[in-house]
Design an enzyme around this catalytic site. Structure first.
Site, mmCIF file in Angstrom:
data_model
loop_
_atom_site.group_PDB
_atom_site.id
_atom_site.type_symbol
_atom_site.label_atom_id
_atom_site.label_comp_id
_atom_site.label_asym_id
_atom_site.label_seq_id
_atom_site.Cartn_x
_atom_site.Cartn_y
_atom_site.Cartn_z
ATOM 1 N NE ARG A 63 33.967 36.324 43.077
ATOM 2 C CZ ARG A 63 35.138 36.760 42.648
ATOM 3 N NH1 ARG A 63 35.427 36.747 41.354
ATOM 4 N NH2 ARG A 63 36.030 37.242 43.481
ATOM 5 C CE1 TYR A 191 30.828 27.895 48.066
ATOM 6 C CE2 TYR A 191 31.557 29.996 47.181
ATOM 7 C CZ TYR A 191 31.386 29.141 48.249
ATOM 8 O OH TYR A 191 31.758 29.529 49.505
ATOM 9 C CE LYS A 200 30.717 39.444 44.699
ATOM 10 N NZ LYS A 200 31.403 40.503 45.404
ATOM 11 C CG HIS A 220 33.327 44.604 44.822
ATOM 12 N ND1 HIS A 220 34.537 43.939 44.759
ATOM 13 C CD2 HIS A 220 32.547 43.848 45.617
ATOM 14 C CE1 HIS A 220 34.482 42.842 45.493
ATOM 15 N NE2 HIS A 220 33.286 42.761 46.027
ATOM 16 C CB SER A 242 36.835 38.803 46.695
ATOM 17 O OG SER A 242 36.007 39.268 45.659
ATOM 18 C CB CYS A 244 40.279 42.817 50.915
ATOM 19 S SG CYS A 244 41.398 41.865 49.869
ATOM 20 C CG ASP A 269 29.874 42.022 48.061
ATOM 21 O OD1 ASP A 269 31.093 42.124 48.261
ATOM 22 O OD2 ASP A 269 29.393 41.330 47.147
ATOM 23 N NE ARG A 360 32.572 33.882 50.370
ATOM 24 C CZ ARG A 360 32.928 35.144 50.187
ATOM 25 N NH1 ARG A 360 32.131 36.121 50.536
ATOM 26 N NH2 ARG A 360 34.098 35.431 49.637
#
Ligand code: GTP
Ligand code: SPV
Ligand code: MN
Length: 580
Positions: A63, A191, A200, A220, A242, A244, A269, A360
C-alpha cells in the site's frame, strides 16, 4: 449499476466489457487472461492444485499511504492524519489518469458482497477493473457475481469502485475516496489494498464513514472465538496494525489445546459491528478470504494456514522453487537449489530475501481447518473483549487491561507501533496508529475517537478492553515472548478477566496480571524475561506521554475532552506511584 458502469466505460474507454457472474467457468477464463497478461504462473498442479504465482511490478508491492486520499469539500473533515483533496480537484486530476486508461483492455465488472450473503450487516460493492489478477483475488476475498447482483436487485445501494492499472508509475498513482458519494477511484497500482477495492477502501475507509453516521463500527480487527474446557466459545476482536499479527492470532493452533483451549477463526483483518438485540456488540467478517503475509508463515508458526495454502491459492511476490512450488523466508525450510526470487532472478545469498517482505497469499477462508462454524452467521458473533496491540520493542507490557471503556478508548487512541513492509516507506519507525486505523479511517480521527466514546455509552454489555505486545525485546535484541500459539496463554487470562476471575494488580497504565495469573506451564521462560515482559517503566512512559501530548495537540479543539481527562489521569497515577 449498469448506468454507473456505462459512465466508467465512457471515461476509461475499454475495448470490451465483461460482467462477472462468479462461475467456475468464468474464473477459468479470468485465470487464463491473468496468465497471458501479467507476470503470472500456474504452480505445480500435483502439490499446489489450482494455485498461481503472480509477480507484481517491483514499484508496486505494498500500500502507498502517501498516495491515498480522502476527498471531502471541507479539509477539516479528514483531519490531520489523512491526505486530503477537494472532490472536484481529485475528480479532475485522477480523472485525467483514468481517461482512456482501458483502451486495448477488457473492463471487468465485479459485483460483490462484503459479508455473508444473507446477513443484514452485509453491503454490496461493484468494482470495475482492467486487471484479471484483481478479479481472481476479489473472487477469493469477497462473494462475487450472481449472489451480489441478486442481493442488489434494482437498488442503487452499492459502493462503486473504479480501478485501473494505468501505467503502474507511482508518479501517476492515486487511491481516492469520496465518502459523501460512497465512491472509490484507484489508478496506477495493481497491489493488495490499493486495488482490491472491497478491502481497505470500502470495508474500512468508506465503511468507517458510514458506520459513524449510522451508529455502528467498521474496524481493522480480527475476530476469533476462544473455546474453553466444556465447549463454551467466547469471541474477541483485536486491532493490530498491518503486519503485526492479526492473521496469525486469528488462526493460531493453541499451545493449551490439551487443556481444552482452542481458537476458532471468524475473521483475520476487518470487523463490522452492530449492537445486537442481546445488548452485545455483534461482529461479522466482511471478507471471504485471507490476504495474508507469507514470510514468517510456517508449520511451526501457523500450521492452520499452511494446511490451507496447497489449493486454490494465489501467491504474490513469493519465491519459486525449481519444482514450481512457492517459497518464502520463515516457511521452515532452507532455500532449495534453483530457487527463483520474487523478481524472477536466480537466488543466491547476495540477493537477500527470495520473497518480498510483503509477499502474500490469497486463500479462501473456509479452507482453514480453524474456520469457525459461525463464520457465515448472519447476525455475527457477540464480542466480549477488544484487544489493541502493536510492535513495541520497549515500553508496553505483554498484556494489560483498561480500567473501563473510556480508558480503553484512550488506550486505543494512543496506540503506537513500529512500521512494517505492508506499506511503502521506512520500516521499524515507531508511529502513533490509533486503533490500527491510521491509514484506514475515512474521516477526522478526532471524530472517530468521539464515535468510540459514544458507542460505549450505547452498548449495554460493552467488550472489556485490553492491550497486548508480543514484540517486546530484551537487551540482546531478541523477542522476549515466544508468540504465535503461545499467545493463547494471554487470551486465557483475558477470558478469565471477562468472566471476573483472573488476578491482576493495578498499575498507572491499567491492570497487569499478577505473578502467577498467566498459565505458563510447559513454557521455558527465564524469570528475568517474565519480569521484563511485565515491567511498567516510569521513565519510558514519561517519554511516551510527552509524545502522546504532541499527538493529541494535532487535533486541536476537536479532540474529545474525555481523552484529555484520561491523559491527565495517567499522568496523575504515575506521579502518585513515584511519590509512593
Ligand atoms: P496484515 O495482513 O498486513 O494486516 O498483517 P497481520 O496483522 O495479519 O499480521 P500477520 O499475522 O500476517 O503477521 C505479520 C508478521 O508478524 C509475520 O511475519 C508473522 O510471522 C509475524 N508474527 C505474527 N504473530 C507473531 C507473534 O506472536 N510473535 C512474533 N515474534 N511474530 C509474529
Ligand atoms: C494491510 O496492509 O493491512 C493489509 C494488506 O492487509 S493490504 O490489503 O495491501 O492493505
Ligand atoms: Mn493479515
Amino acid at each position: 449499476m449498469e448506468a454507473w458502469v456505462e459512465q466508467a466505460a465512457q471515461l476509461t474507454k475499454p475495448d470490451r466489457i465483461q460482467f462477472c457472474d462468479g462461475s467456475d467457468a468464468e474464473n477459468e477464463s479470468i485465470l487464463q487472461q491473468m496468465l497471458r497478461q501479467s507476470d503470472s504462473y500456474r504452480l505445480n498442479p500435483k502439490t499446489y492444485s489450482n494455485c498461481y504465482l503472480h509477480r507484481s511490478n517491483p514499484s508496486d508491492v505494498a500500500r502507498t499511504e502517501h498516495l491515498t486520499f480522502i476527498c471531502t469539500p471541507d479539509k477539516e473533515d479528514v483531519g490531520p492524519t489523512n491526505n486530503w483533496m477537494d472532490p472536484g480537484g481529485a475528480k479532475y486530476k485522477v480523472g485525467q489518469l483514468l481517461s482512456d486508461s482501458m483502451r486495448g483492455r477488457t473492463m471487468y465488472v465485479v459485483p460483490y458482497i462484503m459479508g455473508p450473503a444473507n446477513s443484514p450487516l452485509s453491503k454490496v460493492g461493484v468494482e470495475v477493473t482492467d486487471s484479471p489478477y484483481v478479479v481472481a483475488n476479489m473472487r477469493i476475498m469477497a462473494r462475487i457475481g450472481k449472489v451480489a447482483t441478486d442481493r442488489l436487485g434494482s437498488s442503487s445501494d452499492f459502493v462503486p469502485g473504479l480501478h485501473s492499472l494505468g501505467d503502474l508509475d507511482p508518479l501517476r498513482r492515486y487511491i481516492a475516496h469520496f465518502p459523501q458519494e460512497q465512491l472509490i477511484w484507484s489508478v496506477g497500482s495493481g497491489y493488495g489494498g490499493n486495488a482490491l477495492l472491497g478491502k481497505k477502501c470500502f470495508a474500512l475507509r468508506i465503511a468507517s464513514y458510514m458506520a459513524r453516521k449510522q451508529g455502528w463500527m467498521a474496524e481493522h480487527m480480527l475476530i476469533l472465538g476462544l473455546e474453553s474446557p466444556g465447549g463454551k466459545v467466547t469471541y474477541m476482536a483485536a486491532a493490530f496494525p498491518s503486519a503485526c499479527g492479526k492473521t496469525n492470532l486469528a488462526m493460531m493452533v493453541s499451545a493449551l489445546e490439551d487443556q481444552g483451549y482452542k481458537v476458532w477463526t471468524v475473521g483475520d483483518d476487518i470487523a463490522w459491528m452492530r449492537i445486537g438485540a442481546d445488548g452485545y456488540l455483534h461482529a461479522i467478517n466482511p471478507e471471504a478470504g485471507f490476504f495474508g503475509v507469507a514470510p514468517g508463515t510456517g508449520m511451526k508458526t501457523n500450521p492452520n494456514v499452511m494446511r490451507a495454502l496447497n489449493r486454490n491459492t494465489i501467491f504474490t511476490n513469493v519465491g519459486l522453487t525449481s519444482t514450481d512450488e512457492p517459497w518464502w523466508e520463515g516457511m521452515g525450510e532452507e532455500p532449495p537449489p534453483g530457487l527463483i526470487t520474487w523478481r524472477g532472478e536466480k537466488w543466491d545469498t547476495s540477493k537477500g530475501a527470495a520473497a518480498h517482505p510483503n509477499s502474500r497469499y490469497t486463500v479462501p477462508a473456509h479452507q482453514s481447518p480453524s474456520i469457525s462454524p459461525q463464520f457465515e452467521s448472519p447476525e455475527g458473533v457477540p464480542i466480549s473483549a477488544f484487544i489493541f496491540g502493536g510492535r513495541r520493542a520497549r515500553l508496553a507490557p505483554l498484556v494489560y487491561e483498561a480500567f473501563d471503556w473510556q480508558h480503553g478508548v484512550y488506550v486505543g487512541a494512543t496506540m503506537a507501533s513500529e512500521t512494517t513492509a505492508a506499506a511503502t516507506g521506512d520500516v521499524g519507525i515507531t508511529r502513533r496508529d490509533p486503533m490500527a486505523m491510521l491509514p484506514f479511517c475515512g474521516y477526522n480521527m478526532a471524530d472517530y475517537f468521539q464515535h468510540w466514546l459514544d458507542m460505549g455509552k450505547r452498548i449495554p454489555h460493552p467488550p472489556k478492553i485490553f492491550h497486548v505486545n508480543w514484540f517486546r525485546k530484551g537487551a540482546d535484541g531478541k523477542f522476549l515472548w515466544p508468540g504465535y500459539g503461545e499467545n493463547v496463554r494471554v487470551l486465557k487470562w483475558i477470558l478469565e478477566r471477562v468472566e471476573g476471575k483472573g488476578h491482576a494488580e493495578e498499575t498507572p497504565i491499567g491492570y497487569v496480571p499478577t505473578q502467577n495469573a498467566l498459565t505458563l506451564d510447559g513454557l521455558q521462560l527465564p524469570s528475568e524475561s517474565l519480569r521484563e515482559l511485565f515491567r511498567v517503566d516510569a521513565d519510558d512512559w514519561e517519554q511516551d506521554l510527552s509524545d502522546t501530548r504532541e499527538f493529541f495537540a494535532k487535533f486541536g479543539g476537536r479532540l474529545p475532552a474525555q481523552l484529555r481527562d484520561e491523559f491527565q489521569g495517567v499522568v496523575r497515577r504515575f506521579e502518585h506511584s513515584v511519590s509512593a
